[in-house]
Enzyme design. Structure first.
Site, PDB file in Angstrom:
ATOM      1  N   ASN A 225      -1.218 -66.139  75.846  1.00  0.00           N
ATOM      2  CA  ASN A 225       0.017 -66.529  75.152  1.00  0.00           C
ATOM      3  C   ASN A 225      -0.250 -67.735  74.267  1.00  0.00           C
ATOM      4  OD1 ASN A 225       0.587 -69.051  76.712  1.00  0.00           O
ATOM      5  ND2 ASN A 225       0.662 -67.586  78.398  1.00  0.00           N
ATOM      6  N   ASP A 294       2.683 -63.773  83.562  1.00  0.00           N
ATOM      7  CA  ASP A 294       3.445 -63.209  84.677  1.00  0.00           C
ATOM      8  C   ASP A 294       2.722 -62.011  85.296  1.00  0.00           C
ATOM      9  OD1 ASP A 294       5.537 -65.016  84.561  1.00  0.00           O
ATOM     10  OD2 ASP A 294       6.478 -63.935  82.898  1.00  0.00           O
ATOM     11  N   PRO A 322       0.305 -64.270  91.060  1.00  0.00           N
ATOM     12  CA  PRO A 322       0.892 -65.213  92.024  1.00  0.00           C
ATOM     13  C   PRO A 322       1.609 -66.336  91.278  1.00  0.00           C
ATOM     14  CG  PRO A 322      -1.484 -65.564  91.827  1.00  0.00           C
ATOM     15  CD  PRO A 322      -1.158 -64.321  91.038  1.00  0.00           C
ATOM     16  N   ASP A 323       2.659 -66.868  91.874  1.00  0.00           N
ATOM     17  CA  ASP A 323       3.344 -68.015  91.273  1.00  0.00           C
ATOM     18  C   ASP A 323       2.713 -69.285  91.851  1.00  0.00           C
ATOM     19  OD1 ASP A 323       5.190 -70.158  90.700  1.00  0.00           O
ATOM     20  OD2 ASP A 323       6.595 -68.599  90.076  1.00  0.00           O
ATOM     21  N   PHE A 344       7.766 -76.785  84.933  1.00  0.00           N
ATOM     22  CA  PHE A 344       8.184 -76.739  83.533  1.00  0.00           C
ATOM     23  C   PHE A 344       8.831 -75.386  83.280  1.00  0.00           C
ATOM     24  CE2 PHE A 344       6.946 -79.951  80.304  1.00  0.00           C
ATOM     25  CZ  PHE A 344       6.553 -80.948  81.176  1.00  0.00           C
ATOM     26  N   LYS A 358      15.925 -72.023  87.619  1.00  0.00           N
ATOM     27  CA  LYS A 358      14.476 -71.933  87.889  1.00  0.00           C
ATOM     28  C   LYS A 358      14.040 -72.980  88.899  1.00  0.00           C
ATOM     29  CE  LYS A 358      12.095 -70.100  84.746  1.00  0.00           C
ATOM     30  NZ  LYS A 358      11.518 -69.818  83.464  1.00  0.00           N
TER      31      LYS A 358
HETATM   32  O1  C5P Z   1       8.789 -68.479  85.966  1.00  0.00           O
HETATM   33  P1  C5P Z   1       8.289 -69.269  84.837  1.00  0.00           P
HETATM   34  O2  C5P Z   1       6.945 -68.810  84.337  1.00  0.00           O
HETATM   35  O3  C5P Z   1       9.230 -69.494  83.716  1.00  0.00           O
HETATM   36  O4  C5P Z   1       8.070 -70.719  85.480  1.00  0.00           O
HETATM   37  C1  C5P Z   1       7.528 -71.773  84.792  1.00  0.00           C
HETATM   38  C2  C5P Z   1       6.966 -72.806  85.739  1.00  0.00           C
HETATM   39  O5  C5P Z   1       6.282 -72.207  86.824  1.00  0.00           O
HETATM   40  C3  C5P Z   1       5.902 -73.662  85.071  1.00  0.00           C
HETATM   41  O6  C5P Z   1       5.882 -74.920  85.736  1.00  0.00           O
HETATM   42  C4  C5P Z   1       4.637 -72.878  85.338  1.00  0.00           C
HETATM   43  O7  C5P Z   1       3.476 -73.690  85.252  1.00  0.00           O
HETATM   44  C5  C5P Z   1       4.872 -72.377  86.740  1.00  0.00           C
HETATM   45  N1  C5P Z   1       4.264 -71.063  87.007  1.00  0.00           N
HETATM   46  C6  C5P Z   1       3.213 -70.974  87.871  1.00  0.00           C
HETATM   47  N2  C5P Z   1       2.663 -69.767  88.182  1.00  0.00           N
HETATM   48  C7  C5P Z   1       3.165 -68.628  87.630  1.00  0.00           C
HETATM   49  C8  C5P Z   1       4.225 -68.704  86.737  1.00  0.00           C
HETATM   50  C9  C5P Z   1       4.753 -69.930  86.435  1.00  0.00           C
HETATM   51  O8  C5P Z   1       2.759 -72.012  88.372  1.00  0.00           O
HETATM   52  N3  C5P Z   1       2.617 -67.471  87.940  1.00  0.00           N
END
Ligand code: C5P
Length: 421
Positions: A225, A294, A322-323, A344, A358
């Protein structure tokens, strides 16, 4: 309304506005870099008084340094321009710091013994030690640098309260290659700016993720991205300026590493998760600025996917990544309050509502919202801070400026959290 830019009485804007620096040059070929450093200090708003040793004058003229600093250069302790004939007292009393760049091996040895037989060493000795810090930028041949005498002198100078800014490595004017080069002017500038910053994060370990991730489709293609990493890199720099030990886990970006920051380069979200989870074991603050993909291709091809001439596109299937933020925010250390997590959110609309939702979803005390298209790749940004109580706006400003404000805000929050019973 006064126009600050045209008001000669107002200090110029910049990271060193209002600072008066004595720039001391001792003898060494790196004197040519001191000319550039002098300009850089002035560009950041400092006033610079140059003082040169006799040996320095063999490498660069006082005329050059006068032209660059806009002030006459001092070279002798017998300079009769001072009414009281005490240049060493007058010049050192008005300084916010004395910076010796280049600092030769001989000059270090001299300082160590408290010798004072020329104006610069005399000023270093005569300075009020608790008010006027002494910063040294060594510059010498690699053998001279590695010599036990130099290394011993450095340890003692550090113990005596001097700040040694380190050396660079690489090709030397003598034709040899190794440690001992003077740091580049932009590196010294970054260190000096950091030196003056309030140490609101002293003793803290900060982990920052930054940039995009890259998810391979095959060995030559992937999904990524437009995140430039600039905001995360600025935050890492601001945290280091504030005295923290900083680790920056960076996706694929070509930005230079901020001075004093440990950088771990990663590619995919899975790499980033692994590196971040490891670092989060000892961190006290985690700031997730990375734009993590994502999804990733479920099974990247081992070889380049070729067009087969049929006109039909390959079918890709995806797996959710994974988040990283949510994973770390749910860790035992974060839950016990030992790790303060900040997220963020890059949104395209309804910034406050989306950021608040969020924040709750990720389980973090603080989430920073920004408008994606208005920040990706830009040098400035605007932020909305969202916590349990509500929101606060940081109006549009350069990213480094916003990063410093954010770090100051996080420092206040972590201090307040510690004081809670
Ligand atoms: O869900 P979204 O991508 O909008 O969330 C943004 C926040 O979550 C940012 O702080 C980003 O660094 C973190 N994030 C993460 N791992 C992911 C997706 C987002 O740490 N897979």
């Amino acid at each position: 309304m006064t126009n600050q830019a045209n008001d000669p009485t107002s200090p110029p804007a910049g990271d060193l506005a209002g600072k008066h620096i004595v720039l001391g040059l001792s003898g060494g070929i790196a004197c040519y870099k001191a000319a550039e450093l002098c300009r850089a200090l002035i560009k950041q708003g400092a006033t610079v008084q140059v003082v040169m040793t006799e040996a320095a004058e063999q490498f660069i003229t006082a005329v050059t340094m006068q032209a660059l600093s806009g002030r006459t250069v001092y070279t002798s302790q017998w300079d009769s321009r001072e009414d009281n004939n005490m240049a060493h007292i007058n010049l050192s009393r008005e300084a916010d710091a004395i910076l010796v760049a280049p600092c030769s091996a001989d000059f270090m040895a001299k300082l160590l013994h408290g010798r004072a037989d020329d104006l610069l060493s005399l000023m270093c000795l005569a300075r009020p030690i608790d008010k006027v810090p002494l910063l040294l930028a060594p510059a010498m041949n690699r053998e001279m640098w590695a010599h036990p005498a130099t290394q011993r002198n450095m340890v003692q100078l550090d113990a005596d309260g001097a700040t040694i800014l380190g050396v660079g490595s690489g090709f030397q004017a003598c034709g040899e290659t190794g440690d001992g080069r003077m740091l580049e002017p932009d590196e010294l500038l970054e260190d000096i700016i950091a030196f003056f910053a309030p140490k609101v994060l002293a003793g803290q370990q900060v982990l920052v993720t930054a940039g995009p991730t890259y998810e391979a489709i095959d060995p030559v293609r992937g999904i990524t991205n437009l995140s430039s990493g600039k905001m995360g890199f600025a935050i890492a720099r601001a945290a280091r300026e504030a005295g923290a030990q900083v680790t920056l886990v960076a996706g694929p970006v070509s930005l230079p590493t901020p001075r004093g920051v440990t950088r771990l380069d990663v590619k995919s979200a899975q790499n980033m998760l692994k590196a971040s989870v490891e670092c989060a074991k000892t961190a006290s603050i985690f700031i997730a600025t990375a734009a993590v993909a994502d999804w990733r291709p479920a099974s990247p091809a081992a070889q380049k996917i070729k067009k087969d001439g049929s006109g039909s596109a390959p079918q890709l299937s995806f797996t959710e990544n994974p988040d990283i933020l949510a994973t770390i925010a749910q860790s035992a250390r974060a839950q016990r309050g030992e790790l303060f997590c900040v997220g963020f959110a890059a949104e395209s609309h309804d910034l406050q509502a989306n950021a608040q939702a969020k924040r709750v979803r990720k389980g973090v005390p603080l989430l920073v919202g920004n408008i994606g298209p208005a920040t990706f790749g830009q040098d400035d940004n605007a932020l909305v801070l969202v916590d349990e109580q509500g929101t606060a706006d940081f109006p549009r400003a350069p990213k480094l400026e916003l990063a410093r404000q954010l770090i100051a805000d996080i420092a206040r929050r972590t201090r307040a959290a510690k004081q809670k019973p």
